[in-house]
Design a protein around this motif. Structure first.
Motif, PDB file in Angstrom:
ATOM      1  N   MET A   1       0.843  -1.189   0.000  1.00 57.45           N
ATOM      2  CA  MET A   1       0.000   0.000   0.000  1.00 57.45           C
ATOM      3  C   MET A   1       0.885   1.247   0.000  1.00 57.45           C
ATOM      4  O   MET A   1       1.954   1.268   0.627  1.00 57.45           O
ATOM      5  CB  MET A   1      -0.907  -0.006   1.232  1.00 57.45           C
ATOM      6  N   LYS A   2       0.456   2.282  -0.708  1.00 53.59           N
ATOM      7  CA  LYS A   2       1.209   3.536  -0.773  1.00 53.59           C
ATOM      8  C   LYS A   2       0.652   4.509   0.259  1.00 53.59           C
ATOM      9  O   LYS A   2      -0.488   4.942   0.165  1.00 53.59           O
ATOM     10  CB  LYS A   2       1.112   4.130  -2.174  1.00 53.59           C
ATOM     11  N   ILE A   3       1.479   4.833   1.239  1.00 50.13           N
ATOM     12  CA  ILE A   3       1.067   5.710   2.327  1.00 50.13           C
ATOM     13  C   ILE A   3       1.845   7.013   2.244  1.00 50.13           C
ATOM     14  O   ILE A   3       3.081   7.015   2.163  1.00 50.13           O
ATOM     15  CB  ILE A   3       1.298   5.037   3.694  1.00 50.13           C
ATOM     16  N   GLY A   4       1.119   8.126   2.255  1.00 49.12           N
ATOM     17  CA  GLY A   4       1.750   9.437   2.264  1.00 49.12           C
ATOM     18  C   GLY A   4       1.702  10.027   3.664  1.00 49.12           C
ATOM     19  O   GLY A   4       0.751   9.814   4.414  1.00 49.12           O
ATOM     20  N   ILE A   5       2.743  10.745   4.018  1.00 49.45           N
ATOM     21  CA  ILE A   5       2.792  11.464   5.291  1.00 49.45           C
ATOM     22  C   ILE A   5       3.026  12.932   4.965  1.00 49.45           C
ATOM     23  O   ILE A   5       4.033  13.282   4.345  1.00 49.45           O
ATOM     24  CB  ILE A   5       3.906  10.925   6.212  1.00 49.45           C
ATOM     25  N   LEU A   6       2.074  13.772   5.361  1.00 44.77           N
ATOM     26  CA  LEU A   6       2.098  15.189   5.014  1.00 44.77           C
ATOM     27  C   LEU A   6       2.666  15.997   6.169  1.00 44.77           C
ATOM     28  O   LEU A   6       2.095  16.040   7.252  1.00 44.77           O
ATOM     29  CB  LEU A   6       0.688  15.659   4.657  1.00 44.77           C
ATOM     30  N   VAL A   7       3.798  16.648   5.928  1.00 45.15           N
ATOM     31  CA  VAL A   7       4.534  17.360   6.966  1.00 45.15           C
ATOM     32  C   VAL A   7       4.228  18.856   6.885  1.00 45.15           C
ATOM     33  O   VAL A   7       4.395  19.470   5.825  1.00 45.15           O
ATOM     34  CB  VAL A   7       6.050  17.148   6.813  1.00 45.15           C
ATOM     35  N   TYR A   8       3.796  19.426   8.006  1.00 48.81           N
ATOM     36  CA  TYR A   8       3.541  20.866   8.074  1.00 48.81           C
ATOM     37  C   TYR A   8       4.606  21.610   8.875  1.00 48.81           C
ATOM     38  O   TYR A   8       4.561  22.835   8.954  1.00 48.81           O
ATOM     39  CB  TYR A   8       2.176  21.137   8.704  1.00 48.81           C
ATOM     40  N   SER A   9       5.522  20.903   9.470  1.00 43.28           N
ATOM     41  CA  SER A   9       6.542  21.535  10.311  1.00 43.28           C
ATOM     42  C   SER A   9       7.280  22.633   9.556  1.00 43.28           C
ATOM     43  O   SER A   9       7.787  22.414   8.457  1.00 43.28           O
ATOM     44  CB  SER A   9       7.548  20.479  10.789  1.00 43.28           C
ATOM     45  N   SER A  10       7.350  23.823  10.140  1.00 39.12           N
ATOM     46  CA  SER A  10       8.047  24.933   9.488  1.00 39.12           C
ATOM     47  C   SER A  10       9.531  24.624   9.338  1.00 39.12           C
ATOM     48  O   SER A  10      10.153  24.988   8.337  1.00 39.12           O
ATOM     49  CB  SER A  10       7.853  26.221  10.293  1.00 39.12           C
ATOM     50  N   GLN A  11      10.117  23.939  10.313  1.00 33.83           N
ATOM     51  CA  GLN A  11      11.532  23.567  10.206  1.00 33.83           C
ATOM     52  C   GLN A  11      11.754  22.593   9.066  1.00 33.83           C
ATOM     53  O   GLN A  11      12.714  22.714   8.307  1.00 33.83           O
ATOM     54  CB  GLN A  11      12.017  22.954  11.512  1.00 33.83           C
ATOM     55  N   ALA A  12      10.847  21.607   8.943  1.00 31.89           N
ATOM     56  CA  ALA A  12      10.990  20.617   7.870  1.00 31.89           C
ATOM     57  C   ALA A  12      10.816  21.267   6.501  1.00 31.89           C
ATOM     58  O   ALA A  12      11.444  20.856   5.523  1.00 31.89           O
ATOM     59  CB  ALA A  12       9.974  19.497   8.056  1.00 31.89           C
ATOM     60  N   ASN A  13       9.949  22.275   6.415  1.00 36.38           N
ATOM     61  CA  ASN A  13       9.741  22.953   5.143  1.00 36.38           C
ATOM     62  C   ASN A  13      10.930  23.829   4.762  1.00 36.38           C
ATOM     63  O   ASN A  13      11.136  24.131   3.584  1.00 36.38           O
ATOM     64  CB  ASN A  13       8.462  23.785   5.193  1.00 36.38           C
ATOM     65  N   LEU A  14      11.703  24.249   5.755  1.00 40.72           N
ATOM     66  CA  LEU A  14      12.868  25.084   5.477  1.00 40.72           C
ATOM     67  C   LEU A  14      14.146  24.262   5.287  1.00 40.72           C
ATOM     68  O   LEU A  14      15.049  24.674   4.579  1.00 40.72           O
ATOM     69  CB  LEU A  14      13.076  26.080   6.627  1.00 40.72           C
ATOM     70  N   ARG A  15      14.196  23.102   5.938  1.00 41.27           N
ATOM     71  CA  ARG A  15      15.411  22.265   5.886  1.00 41.27           C
ATOM     72  C   ARG A  15      15.084  20.982   5.126  1.00 41.27           C
ATOM     73  O   ARG A  15      14.408  20.093   5.634  1.00 41.27           O
ATOM     74  CB  ARG A  15      15.885  21.955   7.303  1.00 41.27           C
ATOM     75  N   SER A  16      15.569  20.896   3.896  1.00 37.01           N
ATOM     76  CA  SER A  16      15.144  19.844   2.973  1.00 37.01           C
ATOM     77  C   SER A  16      15.534  18.440   3.423  1.00 37.01           C
ATOM     78  O   SER A  16      14.923  17.463   2.986  1.00 37.01           O
ATOM     79  CB  SER A  16      15.717  20.109   1.575  1.00 37.01           C
ATOM     80  N   ARG A  17      16.544  18.309   4.265  1.00 35.30           N
ATOM     81  CA  ARG A  17      16.989  16.972   4.671  1.00 35.30           C
ATOM     82  C   ARG A  17      16.682  16.660   6.135  1.00 35.30           C
ATOM     83  O   ARG A  17      17.212  15.713   6.704  1.00 35.30           O
ATOM     84  CB  ARG A  17      18.498  16.806   4.412  1.00 35.30           C
ATOM     85  N   TRP A  18      15.792  17.467   6.746  1.00 37.87           N
ATOM     86  CA  TRP A  18      15.449  17.255   8.157  1.00 37.87           C
ATOM     87  C   TRP A  18      13.980  16.904   8.288  1.00 37.87           C
ATOM     88  O   TRP A  18      13.122  17.445   7.595  1.00 37.87           O
ATOM     89  CB  TRP A  18      15.745  18.519   8.962  1.00 37.87           C
TER      90      TRP A  18
END
Length: 329
Positions: A1-18
């Protein structure tokens, strides 16, 4: 099954590898069960409307086909606007844990109290006001000093203060109002018998899968583990289990963290978190909370109608794993 996880964290949106630890826990749990995992960062999504059709683009490309989306909405301000993406995905027919409106209800403490009391669920005495001239009456109605003062939107112990005297009232108000453009304040009774403790019940589907008692640190009334509080695993009473499930159902949430206070008149629901943390309760209880969430997500997909027909006629273009280095963990 294909499961997506949607991240809203401002840090995650600014740091591409975190990525936050809870995202890694969910991804690892899904992978261990043999599912394909894709991590989506909310800042990379674009909503596209043309004529009578709607789509979501990801990093400028067509959105991948997934079977279930698990959002982690760490959004406090302008939640109705920021979470429009969740609604858009639902309208496209993508199954999701915790829908758009249930999350908004939980993130607005006033709306949450309205729903809980309407459903007959006990909450602490609370007065909502906008003008200081009604403050004395509000404090008297909830039992006098000390009182808890909250803003309507806040999480992880932010936007909340304890006021023990009139002298400290105005300075606390200045701090809280500086954190929010909204002038509404919640004046809530301080439950002395709780002695800085509360209960976190973690609900998945129709079950309380884990629970812990949280204790605030010396000099702080907030028991959130993020703020230095400590936790111990505990068994809930039958009444507390029922209360947790009813509160979650009242807001129509799939997963929740229900915060309970034990008072001399029985347990009351202090708050409901639509994006409860995973790391603290997993460490304290030893229960695989992330795995339980994945199990429930899979069961929800199997119970849902086929959603792929709601995608555009052509097959959506897959986003390369190289485009998103943390897509599989």
């Amino acid at each position: 099954m294909k499961i997506g996880i949607l991240v809203y964290s401002s840090q995650a949106n600014l740091r591409s590898r975190w990525l936050p630890s809870d995202i890694k826990m969910l991804a690892n749990a899904a992978k261990s069960q043999g599912h394909e995992v894709k991590i989506f960062r909310s800042s990379k999504c674009q909503l596209f409307y043309a004529n009578s059709r709607m789509r979501v683009l990801y990093a400028g490309k067509k959105f991948p086909v997934i079977d279930m989306m698990i959002p982690r909405p760490t959004v406090l301000d302008n939640a109705d606007l920021e979470l429009t993406l969740n609604k858009h995905l639902l309208l496209m027919g993508i199954p999701m844990l915790n829908g758009y409106m249930p999350v908004l209800r939980a993130k607005n403490k006033i709306r949450m109290l309205q729903i809980l009391t309407h459903k007959g669920i006990k909450v602490p005495k609370t007065v909502v006001l906008k003008r200081l001239e009604y403050m004395d009456d509000a404090i008297a109605r909830v039992g006098g000093f000390p009182v808890i003062i909250k803003t309507p939107h806040g999480s992880f112990g932010k936007g909340v203060a304890i006021v023990e005297s009139r002298r400290s009232l105005l300075s606390s108000l200045d701090i809280l109002w500086a954190q929010s453009a909204n002038r509404n304040l919640l004046i809530q009774e301080y439950v002395a018998e709780s002695e800085g403790r509360d209960i976190r019940a973690f609900v998945v589907g129709n079950n309380v899968i884990a629970s812990m008692e949280r204790q605030s640190t010396e000099g702080d009334f907030r028991s959130n583990i993020n703020n230095g509080g400590t936790g111990v695993s505990m068994e809930l009473t039958a009444e507390e289990i029922t209360l947790s499930l009813k509160a979650t159902e009242a807001l129509n949430l799939d997963i929740s963290g229900v915060d309970i206070l034990r008072t001399k008149n029985g347990p009351v629901v202090m708050e409901i978190n639509a994006n409860p943390g995973l790391e603290g309760i997993t460490e304290v209880t030893g229960i695989d909370v992330a795995g339980a969430i994945i199990d429930f997500a899979v069961s929800k997909v199997k119970a849902a109608a086929d959603h792929k027909a709601l995608y555009p006629d052509e097959e959506p273009e897959e986003v390369s794993m190289q485009d998103e280095p943390n897509a599989v963990i």
